[in-house]
Design a protein around this motif. Sequence first.
Motif, PDB file in Angstrom:
ATOM      1  N   HIS A 177     -22.480 -14.328  56.772  1.00  0.00           N
ATOM      2  CA  HIS A 177     -22.407 -14.949  58.091  1.00  0.00           C
ATOM      3  C   HIS A 177     -21.139 -15.809  58.220  1.00  0.00           C
ATOM      4  CE1 HIS A 177     -25.207 -16.671  61.434  1.00  0.00           C
ATOM      5  NE2 HIS A 177     -23.983 -16.504  61.869  1.00  0.00           N
ATOM      6  N   ALA A 178     -20.888 -16.625  57.195  1.00  0.00           N
ATOM      7  CA  ALA A 178     -19.693 -17.483  57.194  1.00  0.00           C
ATOM      8  C   ALA A 178     -18.421 -16.633  57.213  1.00  0.00           C
ATOM      9  CB  ALA A 178     -19.706 -18.398  55.967  1.00  0.00           C
ATOM     10  N   HIS A 179     -18.403 -15.585  56.379  1.00  0.00           N
ATOM     11  CA  HIS A 179     -17.228 -14.700  56.335  1.00  0.00           C
ATOM     12  C   HIS A 179     -16.991 -14.078  57.712  1.00  0.00           C
ATOM     13  CE1 HIS A 179     -17.397 -15.355  52.128  1.00  0.00           C
ATOM     14  NE2 HIS A 179     -18.110 -14.313  51.757  1.00  0.00           N
TER      15      HIS A 179
ATOM     16  N   GLN B 255      -4.985  -9.588  55.871  1.00  0.00           N
ATOM     17  CA  GLN B 255      -4.593 -10.776  56.637  1.00  0.00           C
ATOM     18  C   GLN B 255      -5.296 -12.024  56.104  1.00  0.00           C
ATOM     19  OE1 GLN B 255      -2.334 -11.331  58.908  1.00  0.00           O
ATOM     20  NE2 GLN B 255      -3.001 -13.460  59.187  1.00  0.00           N
ATOM     21  N   ARG B 256      -6.583 -11.858  55.754  1.00  0.00           N
ATOM     22  CA  ARG B 256      -7.354 -13.001  55.224  1.00  0.00           C
ATOM     23  C   ARG B 256      -6.772 -13.496  53.901  1.00  0.00           C
ATOM     24  NH1 ARG B 256      -9.857 -16.829  53.622  1.00  0.00           N
ATOM     25  NH2 ARG B 256      -8.675 -17.857  55.239  1.00  0.00           N
ATOM     26  N   ARG B 257      -6.475 -12.543  53.008  1.00  0.00           N
ATOM     27  CA  ARG B 257      -5.896 -12.919  51.712  1.00  0.00           C
ATOM     28  C   ARG B 257      -4.551 -13.599  51.912  1.00  0.00           C
ATOM     29  NH1 ARG B 257      -6.589  -7.430  49.661  1.00  0.00           N
ATOM     30  NH2 ARG B 257      -8.742  -7.192  48.952  1.00  0.00           N
ATOM     31  N   LYS B 258      -3.753 -13.035  52.815  1.00  0.00           N
ATOM     32  CA  LYS B 258      -2.421 -13.566  53.070  1.00  0.00           C
ATOM     33  C   LYS B 258      -2.521 -15.003  53.603  1.00  0.00           C
ATOM     34  CE  LYS B 258       1.694 -12.179  55.737  1.00  0.00           C
ATOM     35  NZ  LYS B 258       1.575 -12.472  57.171  1.00  0.00           N
ATOM     36  N   ALA B 259      -3.429 -15.208  54.541  1.00  0.00           N
ATOM     37  CA  ALA B 259      -3.597 -16.544  55.111  1.00  0.00           C
ATOM     38  C   ALA B 259      -4.000 -17.532  54.018  1.00  0.00           C
ATOM     39  CB  ALA B 259      -4.654 -16.521  56.220  1.00  0.00           C
ATOM     40  N   HIS B 260      -4.869 -17.081  53.118  1.00  0.00           N
ATOM     41  CA  HIS B 260      -5.333 -17.948  52.037  1.00  0.00           C
ATOM     42  C   HIS B 260      -4.184 -18.287  51.085  1.00  0.00           C
ATOM     43  CE1 HIS B 260      -8.498 -19.844  49.727  1.00  0.00           C
ATOM     44  NE2 HIS B 260      -8.021 -19.272  48.630  1.00  0.00           N
ATOM     45  N   GLU B 261      -3.425 -17.260  50.713  1.00  0.00           N
ATOM     46  CA  GLU B 261      -2.307 -17.486  49.783  1.00  0.00           C
ATOM     47  C   GLU B 261      -1.222 -18.350  50.430  1.00  0.00           C
ATOM     48  OE1 GLU B 261      -1.279 -13.472  48.798  1.00  0.00           O
ATOM     49  OE2 GLU B 261      -3.195 -13.194  47.741  1.00  0.00           O
ATOM     50  N   GLU B 262      -0.935 -18.074  51.679  1.00  0.00           N
ATOM     51  CA  GLU B 262       0.124 -18.830  52.343  1.00  0.00           C
ATOM     52  C   GLU B 262      -0.298 -20.261  52.655  1.00  0.00           C
ATOM     53  OE1 GLU B 262       1.399 -16.469  55.666  1.00  0.00           O
ATOM     54  OE2 GLU B 262       2.500 -15.067  54.370  1.00  0.00           O
ATOM     55  N   GLY B 263      -1.597 -20.513  52.604  1.00  0.00           N
ATOM     56  CA  GLY B 263      -2.079 -21.881  52.821  1.00  0.00           C
ATOM     57  C   GLY B 263      -2.165 -22.671  51.530  1.00  0.00           C
TER      58      GLY B 263
ATOM     59  N   GLU C  89     -15.881 -20.035  45.494  1.00  0.00           N
ATOM     60  CA  GLU C  89     -16.483 -18.845  44.899  1.00  0.00           C
ATOM     61  C   GLU C  89     -16.775 -17.799  45.974  1.00  0.00           C
ATOM     62  OE1 GLU C  89     -20.034 -19.952  42.762  1.00  0.00           O
ATOM     63  OE2 GLU C  89     -20.774 -17.883  42.708  1.00  0.00           O
ATOM     64  N   LEU C  90     -17.292 -18.257  47.110  1.00  0.00           N
ATOM     65  CA  LEU C  90     -17.617 -17.322  48.194  1.00  0.00           C
ATOM     66  C   LEU C  90     -16.351 -16.684  48.747  1.00  0.00           C
ATOM     67  CD1 LEU C  90     -20.431 -19.333  50.048  1.00  0.00           C
ATOM     68  CD2 LEU C  90     -20.681 -17.558  48.297  1.00  0.00           C
ATOM     69  N   LEU C  91     -15.299 -17.482  48.912  1.00  0.00           N
ATOM     70  CA  LEU C  91     -14.042 -16.925  49.425  1.00  0.00           C
ATOM     71  C   LEU C  91     -13.455 -15.921  48.440  1.00  0.00           C
ATOM     72  CD1 LEU C  91     -12.328 -20.021  51.106  1.00  0.00           C
ATOM     73  CD2 LEU C  91     -13.199 -17.966  52.234  1.00  0.00           C
ATOM     74  N   ASP C  92     -13.557 -16.242  47.151  1.00  0.00           N
ATOM     75  CA  ASP C  92     -13.067 -15.298  46.135  1.00  0.00           C
ATOM     76  C   ASP C  92     -13.780 -13.954  46.277  1.00  0.00           C
ATOM     77  OD1 ASP C  92     -11.291 -17.054  45.075  1.00  0.00           O
ATOM     78  OD2 ASP C  92     -12.519 -17.623  43.339  1.00  0.00           O
ATOM     79  N   LYS C  93     -15.093 -14.021  46.476  1.00  0.00           N
ATOM     80  CA  LYS C  93     -15.870 -12.778  46.591  1.00  0.00           C
ATOM     81  C   LYS C  93     -15.492 -12.008  47.850  1.00  0.00           C
ATOM     82  CE  LYS C  93     -19.803 -13.946  43.706  1.00  0.00           C
ATOM     83  NZ  LYS C  93     -21.135 -14.570  43.648  1.00  0.00           N
TER      84      LYS C  93
ATOM     85  N   HIS D 254     -12.527 -12.100  49.278  1.00  0.00           N
ATOM     86  CA  HIS D 254     -11.182 -11.552  49.062  1.00  0.00           C
ATOM     87  C   HIS D 254     -11.215 -10.367  48.100  1.00  0.00           C
ATOM     88  CE1 HIS D 254      -9.636 -15.817  50.214  1.00  0.00           C
ATOM     89  NE2 HIS D 254      -9.916 -15.083  51.266  1.00  0.00           N
ATOM     90  N   ALA D 255     -12.175 -10.382  47.178  1.00  0.00           N
ATOM     91  CA  ALA D 255     -12.284  -9.291  46.200  1.00  0.00           C
ATOM     92  C   ALA D 255     -13.104  -8.127  46.754  1.00  0.00           C
ATOM     93  CB  ALA D 255     -12.915  -9.816  44.914  1.00  0.00           C
ATOM     94  N   GLY D 256     -13.600  -8.264  47.987  1.00  0.00           N
ATOM     95  CA  GLY D 256     -14.399  -7.193  48.585  1.00  0.00           C
ATOM     96  C   GLY D 256     -15.802  -7.108  48.019  1.00  0.00           C
ATOM     97  N   ARG D 257     -16.281  -8.184  47.365  1.00  0.00           N
ATOM     98  CA  ARG D 257     -17.618  -8.146  46.774  1.00  0.00           C
ATOM     99  C   ARG D 257     -18.673  -8.731  47.707  1.00  0.00           C
ATOM    100  NH1 ARG D 257     -18.464 -10.728  41.784  1.00  0.00           N
ATOM    101  NH2 ARG D 257     -16.574 -11.972  41.910  1.00  0.00           N
ATOM    102  N   GLN D 258     -18.245  -9.380  48.781  1.00  0.00           N
ATOM    103  CA  GLN D 258     -19.181  -9.794  49.821  1.00  0.00           C
ATOM    104  C   GLN D 258     -18.660  -9.297  51.158  1.00  0.00           C
ATOM    105  OE1 GLN D 258     -19.529 -14.061  49.290  1.00  0.00           O
ATOM    106  NE2 GLN D 258     -21.425 -13.862  48.112  1.00  0.00           N
ATOM    107  N   ARG D 259     -19.607  -9.033  52.072  1.00  0.00           N
ATOM    108  CA  ARG D 259     -19.235  -8.411  53.337  1.00  0.00           C
ATOM    109  C   ARG D 259     -19.106  -9.406  54.474  1.00  0.00           C
ATOM    110  NH1 ARG D 259     -23.314  -3.293  52.776  1.00  0.00           N
ATOM    111  NH2 ARG D 259     -21.799  -1.827  51.934  1.00  0.00           N
ATOM    112  N   TYR D 260     -18.558  -8.915  55.551  1.00  0.00           N
ATOM    113  CA  TYR D 260     -18.607  -9.619  56.835  1.00  0.00           C
ATOM    114  C   TYR D 260     -19.081  -8.578  57.841  1.00  0.00           C
ATOM    115  CZ  TYR D 260     -14.068  -7.305  57.147  1.00  0.00           C
ATOM    116  OH  TYR D 260     -13.074  -6.369  57.132  1.00  0.00           O
TER     117      TYR D 260
END
Lengths: 96, 356
Positions: free
Chosen positions: B70-72, B313-321, B124-128, B130-136
């Motif tokens: 839900h958060a993702h 885009q999500r990974r990029k935003a995270h890395e660039e932040g 931990e949730l964001l890592d998952k 970004h790794a495609g282990r949790q859905r949106y």
Amino acid sequence: MSSSTDWPLWEVFVRSRRGLSHTHAGSLHAPDAEMALRNARDLYTRRSEGVSIWVVPSTQITASSPDEKDSFFEPAGDKPYRHPTFYEIPDGVKHL
Amino acid sequence: MAAVTADQKTQSTSGTAKATGTVAGTAGDPADAARLAAFDAAVAADDRIEPRDWMPEAYRATLVRQMAQHAHSEIIGMQPEANWITRAPSLRRKAILMAKVQDEAGHGLYLYSAAETLGTSREELLDKLHAGRQRYSSIFNYPTLTWADVGAIGWLVDGAAITNQVPLCRCSYGPYARAMVRICKEESFHQRQGYELLLALSRGTEAQHAMAQDAVDRWWWPSLMMFGPPDDASSHSEQSMAWKIKRHSNDELRQRFVDICVPQAEALGLTLPDPDIRWNEERGQHDFGAIDWTEFQEVLKGNGPCNEQRITQRRKAHEEGAWVRDAAAAYAAKHTTPPVQQTQHAQQAPHVEETA
């Protein structure tokens, strides 16, 4: 023997029932967290007002300044479009 | 009673260490059996479960999975609409759209922090994610091709979300239910701005009307898929209903949404792209056409039009932040008591004495 006035101040938050947030009830003095919790129970829940209590040292709370109230909260003031009532929906349209 | 500093601290240990294996009732520990009985009784009585309560490990895991997804969805959902901020047709529409996208970020934060009360961490949730282990939600893998899509998302996607989320305000897990109350209040603006936007286009020029119709045609079916697979194919539904995490089945909510949308579409002067929609007097509900579940499965598998783009885009935003997070931490470290350490020391005597 130190006087009780030396004891730190604790802010007390009480959850009145499951499903509701803890809300601020007041404060008290106590020498440590355990005593603060017990005193809070006696002081703020004598009539079963709560099912859970948090105590937080008052010094650990960072509060916004009353002097800054205007400038601090002003940014939300001119954004009425954040409210649903800002939008004109034709009469008779339901569930919006 | 032991004094504890916050919900987040204790529950993670009590939950993982003690709860494992009790769900099926196979664990021998009589204390666990008593705790399970208390949990079941609380759920049956429509009481809320709060962070420090004992809960079965599977209940915790289900909530973490659902709340994370839900958060993702909230933060990934910022992307399709943000795509139009620079090209909004007026300053009014631009300000509204920025406020809406900002709300989605806020909703993500409410939900990540509610999930953290279950002993997980936002990192931990964001890592998952970004790794495609949790859905949106699969809906955000569709592109926003025209300005009218912003309206269709507000009306249909947010409308479907509201239909899903209103019952979640009564979810058995307290922090999730409370987050949903806040979110639902704010969603109302999202849906109404979308409806108003579509209405303006529908009543505009012929080209504007056609643009609104095209957007509704493209977003209708994916919006119906937001309620998840049909009840007979939904793997998590039954247990979630028993735990009162879910209050209504996927198909019930989908039906409710269709019934709400049909008159709303008429008032817009637009049609829904389903020739089989008609009022069924006997059922007192609308019949509607079959959903293409192959498309849904394909999008879930990662083969939707924008899956790759969204996660990149999500990974990029995270890395660039990262530099912003680093700078904030470096600044905090220069000051006497960093906020993180403050909470850990809160209970220790030396620190308490300083306040006297």
